[in-house]
Design a protein around this motif. Structure first.
Motif, PDB file in Angstrom:
ATOM      1  N   VAL A  39       5.336  14.854   3.389  1.00  0.00           N
ATOM      2  CA  VAL A  39       5.684  14.410   2.033  1.00  0.00           C
ATOM      3  C   VAL A  39       6.198  15.547   1.160  1.00  0.00           C
ATOM      4  O   VAL A  39       6.520  15.341  -0.016  1.00  0.00           O
ATOM      5  CB  VAL A  39       4.492  13.698   1.331  1.00  0.00           C
ATOM      6  CG1 VAL A  39       4.160  12.396   2.035  1.00  0.00           C
ATOM      7  CG2 VAL A  39       3.262  14.588   1.257  1.00  0.00           C
ATOM      8  N   TYR A  44       4.224  14.191  -7.674  1.00  0.00           N
ATOM      9  CA  TYR A  44       4.970  13.296  -8.556  1.00  0.00           C
ATOM     10  C   TYR A  44       4.057  12.747  -9.643  1.00  0.00           C
ATOM     11  O   TYR A  44       2.924  12.351  -9.382  1.00  0.00           O
ATOM     12  CB  TYR A  44       5.583  12.151  -7.741  1.00  0.00           C
ATOM     13  CG  TYR A  44       6.554  12.659  -6.702  1.00  0.00           C
ATOM     14  CD1 TYR A  44       7.862  13.010  -7.050  1.00  0.00           C
ATOM     15  CD2 TYR A  44       6.156  12.831  -5.373  1.00  0.00           C
ATOM     16  CE1 TYR A  44       8.743  13.507  -6.101  1.00  0.00           C
ATOM     17  CE2 TYR A  44       7.032  13.325  -4.424  1.00  0.00           C
ATOM     18  CZ  TYR A  44       8.326  13.668  -4.797  1.00  0.00           C
ATOM     19  OH  TYR A  44       9.196  14.170  -3.861  1.00  0.00           O
ATOM     20  N   MET A 223       0.323   3.410  -0.254  1.00  0.00           N
ATOM     21  CA  MET A 223      -0.218   4.393  -1.203  1.00  0.00           C
ATOM     22  C   MET A 223      -1.681   4.071  -1.464  1.00  0.00           C
ATOM     23  O   MET A 223      -2.101   2.911  -1.353  1.00  0.00           O
ATOM     24  CB  MET A 223       0.589   4.409  -2.506  1.00  0.00           C
ATOM     25  CG  MET A 223       0.723   3.053  -3.186  1.00  0.00           C
ATOM     26  SD  MET A 223       1.905   3.081  -4.550  1.00  0.00           S
ATOM     27  CE  MET A 223       1.567   1.490  -5.326  1.00  0.00           C
ATOM     28  N   ARG A 262      -4.938  11.780   4.763  1.00  0.00           N
ATOM     29  CA  ARG A 262      -3.655  12.469   4.955  1.00  0.00           C
ATOM     30  C   ARG A 262      -3.400  12.727   6.435  1.00  0.00           C
ATOM     31  O   ARG A 262      -2.261  12.594   6.914  1.00  0.00           O
ATOM     32  CB  ARG A 262      -3.624  13.776   4.156  1.00  0.00           C
ATOM     33  CG  ARG A 262      -2.359  14.619   4.344  1.00  0.00           C
ATOM     34  CD  ARG A 262      -1.099  13.843   3.974  1.00  0.00           C
ATOM     35  NE  ARG A 262      -1.005  13.593   2.552  1.00  0.00           N
ATOM     36  CZ  ARG A 262      -0.248  12.651   2.005  1.00  0.00           C
ATOM     37  NH1 ARG A 262       0.466  11.837   2.784  1.00  0.00           N
ATOM     38  NH2 ARG A 262      -0.211  12.470   0.707  1.00  0.00           N
ATOM     39  N   ASN A 269       1.642   7.938   0.069  1.00  0.00           N
ATOM     40  CA  ASN A 269       1.330   8.606  -1.190  1.00  0.00           C
ATOM     41  C   ASN A 269      -0.167   8.482  -1.459  1.00  0.00           C
ATOM     42  O   ASN A 269      -0.742   7.406  -1.290  1.00  0.00           O
ATOM     43  CB  ASN A 269       2.104   7.981  -2.354  1.00  0.00           C
ATOM     44  CG  ASN A 269       3.531   8.500  -2.457  1.00  0.00           C
ATOM     45  OD1 ASN A 269       3.889   9.501  -1.817  1.00  0.00           O
ATOM     46  ND2 ASN A 269       4.351   7.832  -3.249  1.00  0.00           N
ATOM     47  N   ASN A 293      -0.713  13.787  -3.456  1.00  0.00           N
ATOM     48  CA  ASN A 293       0.617  14.178  -3.948  1.00  0.00           C
ATOM     49  C   ASN A 293       1.074  13.385  -5.167  1.00  0.00           C
ATOM     50  O   ASN A 293       2.238  13.431  -5.537  1.00  0.00           O
ATOM     51  CB  ASN A 293       1.654  14.046  -2.818  1.00  0.00           C
ATOM     52  CG  ASN A 293       1.883  12.601  -2.383  1.00  0.00           C
ATOM     53  OD1 ASN A 293       0.963  11.796  -2.357  1.00  0.00           O
ATOM     54  ND2 ASN A 293       3.115  12.269  -2.031  1.00  0.00           N
ATOM     55  N   ILE A 294       0.153  12.650  -5.788  1.00  0.00           N
ATOM     56  CA  ILE A 294       0.454  11.870  -6.993  1.00  0.00           C
ATOM     57  C   ILE A 294      -0.585  12.185  -8.061  1.00  0.00           C
ATOM     58  O   ILE A 294      -1.789  12.218  -7.775  1.00  0.00           O
ATOM     59  CB  ILE A 294       0.423  10.350  -6.709  1.00  0.00           C
ATOM     60  CG1 ILE A 294       1.397   9.960  -5.599  1.00  0.00           C
ATOM     61  CG2 ILE A 294       0.691   9.551  -7.992  1.00  0.00           C
ATOM     62  CD1 ILE A 294       2.853  10.142  -5.930  1.00  0.00           C
ATOM     63  N   GLY A 345       9.558   9.489  -6.475  1.00  0.00           N
ATOM     64  CA  GLY A 345       8.499   9.923  -5.569  1.00  0.00           C
ATOM     65  C   GLY A 345       7.921   8.776  -4.769  1.00  0.00           C
ATOM     66  O   GLY A 345       6.710   8.661  -4.583  1.00  0.00           O
ATOM     67  N   ASP A 346       8.807   7.903  -4.279  1.00  0.00           N
ATOM     68  CA  ASP A 346       8.349   6.759  -3.497  1.00  0.00           C
ATOM     69  C   ASP A 346       7.685   7.205  -2.196  1.00  0.00           C
ATOM     70  O   ASP A 346       7.956   8.286  -1.677  1.00  0.00           O
ATOM     71  CB  ASP A 346       9.529   5.839  -3.155  1.00  0.00           C
ATOM     72  CG  ASP A 346       9.970   5.000  -4.337  1.00  0.00           C
ATOM     73  OD1 ASP A 346       9.124   4.699  -5.199  1.00  0.00           O
ATOM     74  OD2 ASP A 346      11.161   4.637  -4.396  1.00  0.00           O
ATOM     75  N   SER A 347       6.854   6.336  -1.669  1.00  0.00           N
ATOM     76  CA  SER A 347       6.128   6.613  -0.437  1.00  0.00           C
ATOM     77  C   SER A 347       7.083   6.616   0.755  1.00  0.00           C
ATOM     78  O   SER A 347       7.700   5.588   1.054  1.00  0.00           O
ATOM     79  CB  SER A 347       5.051   5.543  -0.225  1.00  0.00           C
ATOM     80  OG  SER A 347       4.567   5.554   1.094  1.00  0.00           O
TER      81      SER A 347
END
Length: 354
Positions: A39, A44, A223, A262, A269, A293-294, A345-347
C-alpha cells in the motif's frame, strides 16, 4: 503474507496476538516491508464529520446508545455539514467520512442524499465520500451510491454470534443476520466495503479475535476500522474497576490485531482508530507503524464534537481543523510516512477484488 490454509492461519494469528514484546518488535520490521510493498508509504486522511448522535440502537458499549438519557443530543444542519466538507477540502484531504448514530427514517435518508448530491456538485471527483451510517435498506444504500458515495464502513463488532448478543439486545433492531446481510448488500452494490470489531471487550477471547481476522479474509473485506474497548459510564458494559493496565492491554492487543491483519490481507486499507489515541497520546502513530494507512482527522464543528462520545476521553475535541492537520503532519513524519494529500487513497484490494 500468510498462507490460505485456515488452520495454519489461525495458529499463526494466535501466536501473533499473544507474542511477547521483544518478538512483536521483531514482527514490526516484517510488517513494515509488507505495508510499503503493498500500500506504499502514504497515509491517507479522511475528514471525519459526526453528523448526529441520535440513534435508534441500544448497544451495551456505546455512549450514544438510545438508552443513555444523559447524552446531550444534537444533529448538524445540511449547511453545517457542507461547511465541514469545505474545511476538509481546504485542508486538502482527499476524502470525507460522514458518521452518525443509526437511523433509517425518511428525513435522515433524504438529508444524507442532499448532502452527497451537493458535495459532488461542488467538488466533482476531487473529494471521495465514505459513509458510516449503520444498517440501511439495500434501496437506500443503492441510492447513496448512485449519488456519489463510494465507500461504506459498517462494523460487525464481532464475528461471534453469541458474543454479539452479549453486547447488544436480542431484538429486531439488533439482528446479527441483518448486519451481515447489509455487508453483503454493500458488496453487491459496488461499494468499497469496510467493517471492524471491538478489541478487548467483556466475554471476548483471543480465539474470538482470531476468528474476526479470518472473517475479514473470508468476506474479502476492502477496509477495516477496529479499536480497543473503552468502557463508558452510561452503558451496561461499564467497568468501574477498569484500570490503566486494562486499557494498555487492549491497546497492545489492538496493535497486534492491526499487524496481524496487514500480514493476512496486505492490500486492504486499515484505519488507525482515534480510540487508540484516547489511551496513548501516540496511539495513531503507533498504529501506522503497526500497519495502518488511514487516519480520520475530525472536521466536525467544534461546538458538537464533545457530544459525539462513543467512549470517554475522546481526543482532539478542542482543536481547530488546521491545528489537527499540522499536528498529524508532524507526528507522521516521526514514523517516516508521507501524507496522500488530495488523493482518494482507495483500497488496492478493492480493485483486485472486482
Amino acid at each position: 503474507m500468510l498462507s490460505d490454509n485456515n488452520n495454519d492461519i489461525k495458529d499463526l494469528l494466535k501466536s501473533y496476538l499473544i507474542t511477547d514484546e521483544k518478538e512483536y518488535i521483531e514482527l514490526l520490521s516484517k510488517v513494515e516491508k509488507v505495508t510499503l510493498d503493498n500500500v506504499g508509504d502514504k497515509v491517507y486522511f479522511r475528514g471525519l464529520i459526526e453528523l448526529s448522535n441520535y440513534c435508534v440502537k441500544d448497544c451495551y458499549y456505546c455512549g450514544i446508545r438510545k438508552g443513555n438519557t444523559e447524552a446531550h443530543r444534537y444533529e448538524l444542519s445540511v449547511s453545517d455539514v457542507l461547511s465541514a466538507i469545505d474545511v476538509a477540502y481546504e485542508q486538502n484531504y482527499g476524502s470525507i467520512v460522514i458518521q452518525a448514530g443509526e437511523r433509517t427514517d425518511i428525513q435522515f435518508v433524504d438529508k444524507i442524499s442532499e448532502i452527497i448530491i451537493e458535495a459532488k456538485s461542488r467538488y466533482k471527483d476531487h473529494l471521495g465520500i465514505t459513509l458510516s451510517l449503520g444498517e440501511q435498506s439495500k434501496e437506500t444504500l443503492q441510492k447513496w451510491f448512485d449519488y456519489g458515495a463510494h465507500r461504506y464502513l459498517l462494523r460487525i463488532e464481532t464475528s461471534n454470534r453469541e458474543l454479539y448478543y452479549k453486547w447488544h439486545p436480542n431484538n429486531a433492531l439488533h439482528d446479527y443476520d441483518n448486519r451481515l446481510s447489509t455487508l453483503y448488500s454493500l458488496k453487491e452494490i459496488g461499494y468499497q466495503v469496510g467493517t471492524g470489531v471491538l478489541i478487548g471487550a467483556p466475554f471476548q477471547s483471543v480465539d474470538d479475535l482470531v476468528n474476526d481476522l479470518v472473517f475479514y479474509k473470508t468476506f474479502d473485506i476492502d477496509m477495516v476500522g477496529m479499536g480497543p474497548f473503552i468502557s463508558h459510564p452510561n452503558t451496561p458494559l461499564f467497568d468501574k474497576k477498569e484500570t490503566s493496565d486494562d486499557l494498555k492491554h487492549r491497546f497492545d492487543l489492538s496493535l497486534r490485531m492491526i499487524t496481524s491483519l496487514r500480514l493476512l490481507m496486505p492490500t486492504i486499507n486499515i484505519a488507525a482508530a482515534t480510540s487508540l489515541q484516547a489511551i496513548d497520546p501516540m496511539g495513531r502513530e503507533k498504529a501506522v507503524r503497526a500497519g495502518a494507512n488511514i487516519i480520520m482527522p475530525n472536521v466536525t464543528p467544534q461546538k458538537s464534537r464533545a457530544d459525539y462520545q462513543l467512549y470517554p476521553n475522546k481526543p482532539c475535541i478542542d482543536e481547530e481543523a488546521w491545528e489537527c492537520k499540522g499536528c498529524l503532519e508532524a507526528r507522521l513524519s516521526m514514523v517516516h510516512r508521507d501524507i496522500g494529500f488530495g488523493e482518494y487513497g482507495d483500497s488496492p484490494h478493492f480493485f483486485e477484488r472486482i
